[in-house]
Enzyme design. Structure first.
Site, PDB file in Angstrom:
ATOM      1  N   ARG A  38       0.853  -1.203   0.000  1.00  0.00           N
ATOM      2  CA  ARG A  38       0.000   0.000   0.000  1.00  0.00           C
ATOM      3  C   ARG A  38       0.884   1.247   0.000  1.00  0.00           C
ATOM      4  NH1 ARG A  38       0.646   2.203   4.766  1.00  0.00           N
ATOM      5  NH2 ARG A  38       1.196   0.766   6.439  1.00  0.00           N
ATOM      6  N   HIS A 156     -11.062 -17.606  14.418  1.00  0.00           N
ATOM      7  CA  HIS A 156      -9.895 -17.032  13.741  1.00  0.00           C
ATOM      8  C   HIS A 156      -9.113 -16.148  14.704  1.00  0.00           C
ATOM      9  CE1 HIS A 156     -12.025 -18.245  10.050  1.00  0.00           C
ATOM     10  NE2 HIS A 156     -10.842 -18.189   9.466  1.00  0.00           N
ATOM     11  N   LYS A 160      -8.622 -10.594  12.775  1.00  0.00           N
ATOM     12  CA  LYS A 160      -9.494 -10.752  11.589  1.00  0.00           C
ATOM     13  C   LYS A 160     -10.576  -9.680  11.595  1.00  0.00           C
ATOM     14  CE  LYS A 160     -12.128 -14.081   8.875  1.00  0.00           C
ATOM     15  NZ  LYS A 160     -11.530 -13.620   7.601  1.00  0.00           N
TER      16      LYS A 160
END
Ligand code: NAD
Length: 269
Positions: A38, A156, A160
């Site tokens: 990014r 998870h 997340k």
């Protein structure tokens, strides 16, 4: 001329992006053409050996794709915010597009289908072979045991972003397909307070978050006096990376269209 598949990784500084870049660097069938990060990333313009050590090739992390860089397939594991730009780049370069980004909106799935008119596209919520088998099993059991209550529990890691996981939703859709019911009508995403008894035919979801759990999914079928649980546990991100790389290599030879991970596995699974 080289037969290597030139792959650009979008989101290469992330947990999955790094695992895929590493898998490509170790592959004899693919070449890491560009590792995109990014804008503003601390890795921008840094050499790959900052992350990959001895595996590095003469490639830097970059915030943009040089027009001269070959791109047969762009692999995206960025996130729903960056996803649109990743897809647009693949369309602009007329490359294949493989994405594992989850938490996408309906419009983003529609954009992928639109892009598939001009480029080959493959999206999967989960690139593990075991999960592909779990999806098939869930569909079959749901079909064979139509009256049983069904819930999908997933866990998870604590960072997340989306819930329930994209894989849990794919499993829910498989159960709905197996039962030939409308998924949106059957799905129940949360239970809190005086919700009353369970409606027949509900497909329930529960999402747990914590620690460094890579990904666990259990599809639970419940009847009076007995319960069937189908569980998959991922212990390493490398399984998703290997699956996504196999999908990218497979996709590079294909015509424009929308493809599934199941099609990649079909000959062997
Ligand atoms: P992560 O946050 O570690 O990585 C995402 C990366 O994308 C970050 O490094 C971020 O800086 C980068 N990014 C954001 N905007 C960008 C841009 N404009 N250009 C380039 N890079 C950009 O997340 P993660 O755990 O690697 O997961 C990424 C996605 O993959 C999530 O949607 C996750 O749910 C999904 N996922 C899918 C599978 C699968 O098998 N399909 C497996 C694991 C994770």
């Amino acid at each position: 001329m080289s037969d290597l598949v030139n792959i650009v990784v979008y989101g290469s500084a992330g947990r999955m992006g790094q695992a895929i870049a590493r898998a490509i660097l170790e592959s004899t069938q693919a070449r890491l053409s560009c590792a995109l990060v990014r804008p503003g990333s601390g890795l921008a313009d840094e050499p790959l050996d900052r992350v990959f050590g001895a595996l590095k090739r003469d490639v830097d992390f970059s915030t943009s794709l040089d027009p001269d860089m070959p791109c047969d397939v762009l692999v995206d594991f960025s996130g729903p915010v960056a996803f649109d730009a990743a897809l647009a780049l693949a369309v602009e370069r007329r490359s294949g597009f493989v994405s594992g980004t989850t938490g996408l909106r309906e419009e983003q799935f529609a954009s992928m289908h639109n892009a598939a008119r001009t480029i080959p596209v493959l999206w999967a919520a989960n690139f593990s072979l075991g999960v592909a088998m779990l999806v098939r099993c869930a569909r079959r059991v749901a079909n064979a045991l139509p009256g049983w209550d069904c819930d999908i529990v997933e866990m998870h890691h604590a960072r997340k972003q989306d819930a329930p996981s994209g894989t849990a939703l794919v499993l829910g859709h498989a159960v709905a397909e197996g039962r030939e019911v409308d998924f949106d009508t059957a799905a129940v995403y949360a239970r809190q307070g005086q919700v009353g008894p369970r409606r027949p035919g509900e497909i329930g979801f529960a999402a747990l978050r914590g620690g460094d759990v890579v990904g666990e999914h259990t599809v639970i079928f419940n009847a009076g006096g007995e319960r069937l649980e189908l569980t998959h546990r991922a212990t390493s991100r490398d399984i998703f990376a290997r699956g996504a790389l196999a999908a990218a290599i497979w996709l590079s030879g294909h015509e424009p269209g929308m493809y599934t991970f199941d099609q990649v596995l079909a000959p062997t699974a």
